[in-house]
Design a protein around this motif. Sequence first.
Motif, PDB file in Angstrom:
ATOM      1  N   GLY A 139      -3.447  28.953  -2.133  1.00 44.53           N
ATOM      2  CA  GLY A 139      -4.351  29.382  -3.184  1.00 44.53           C
ATOM      3  C   GLY A 139      -5.811  29.414  -2.802  1.00 44.53           C
ATOM      4  N   LEU A 140      -6.174  28.956  -1.596  1.00 47.94           N
ATOM      5  CA  LEU A 140      -7.576  28.992  -1.186  1.00 47.94           C
ATOM      6  C   LEU A 140      -8.105  30.421  -1.116  1.00 47.94           C
ATOM      7  N   GLY A 141      -7.225  31.367  -0.851  1.00 47.65           N
ATOM      8  CA  GLY A 141      -7.645  32.768  -0.779  1.00 47.65           C
ATOM      9  C   GLY A 141      -8.105  33.319  -2.108  1.00 47.65           C
ATOM     10  N   ASP A 142      -7.822  32.615  -3.208  1.00 45.55           N
ATOM     11  CA  ASP A 142      -8.258  33.078  -4.527  1.00 45.55           C
ATOM     12  C   ASP A 142      -9.725  32.780  -4.783  1.00 45.55           C
ATOM     13  N   ILE A 143     -10.303  31.821  -4.058  1.00 48.03           N
ATOM     14  CA  ILE A 143     -11.691  31.431  -4.325  1.00 48.03           C
ATOM     15  C   ILE A 143     -12.620  31.712  -3.146  1.00 48.03           C
ATOM     16  N   MET A 144     -12.078  32.138  -2.023  1.00 42.17           N
ATOM     17  CA  MET A 144     -12.896  32.455  -0.850  1.00 42.17           C
ATOM     18  C   MET A 144     -12.119  33.409   0.051  1.00 42.17           C
TER      19      MET A 144
END
Length: 302
Positions: A139-144
């Motif tokens: 899910g890190l790809g959702d914020i950066m």
Amino acid sequence: MKKRSRTLICILTALLAVAMLLMTSCGKGSDSGIDRDNASSGYYGDKASGTEEASPAPGLLDTPDGDGTQKLIRTCTVEAETRDFDAASASLNERISRFDGYVESQKSSGSSYGASKSSRLLTVTVRIPADKFGDFVTGLGDIMNVTSAASNVENVTETYYDAEARLATLKAERESLQKMMASLDNAKQYDFWLTLQKRLSETEQDIASLEARLRSYDNRVAYSTVTLTMREVIEFTPTETPTFAARISKAFTSSWRSFAEFWQDFAVFFVSALPTLCVIAVIAVTVIIIVVASAKKRKNKN
């Protein structure tokens, strides 16, 4: 006359064969040297074994087995970028809390674009419960904008249970030593009591060391480690596939480089073989002069 001609031809053929053998052996040595250089410089690839680049492999982000018998230490290194550093940092902190994790260490540097031309950089080490590790990283790809990620799994099952067995043995030994010391008459068997006391002290130290190691394993197994580096940028790093023109340019450049390397290798071979070629040339010229002079001498006599 024909016999002398055959002799001259045989000599020249032998000299030519020697020269060809020399060139072949030198060529092989040069090729093997090039292969060794390429291998040592990573020319044939630079992927490290046991590491997945670009994005974490799904298998490395799976949750651990439910029975808990496997002791797996999962780690992940992520590099990312953002155009809104403050918002991404706040979202990251919120995500860490939502996944019941905590920040183990954090370092930031640089200043905002409004105050300086240098961008801000955040390096943070996060500990996430092992059963939520995969969802957190994915899910890190959702914020950066995640530019690269590498995951690793270390199986410490055998080491862990060996340490547990060793700890149980030491605890049993400690109990026996304590019972023996309690049954001794210190006044009459003082030297033996001192020996047991020294051994008991060593056992206590070994027990403390093993217990600390097991606690460390328990923590690293229960909480996976994510090391994140986030950089502030004006524009994201492009991820487009190369165009046809770019592929043609790359192929031409690679072909030209190979052509240049061939002539460089040939020049190196020629210089290294030059002394031997000079000796062969001198011998060949000497033989030819002798044969020609002998032929003229016999012709004049006739």
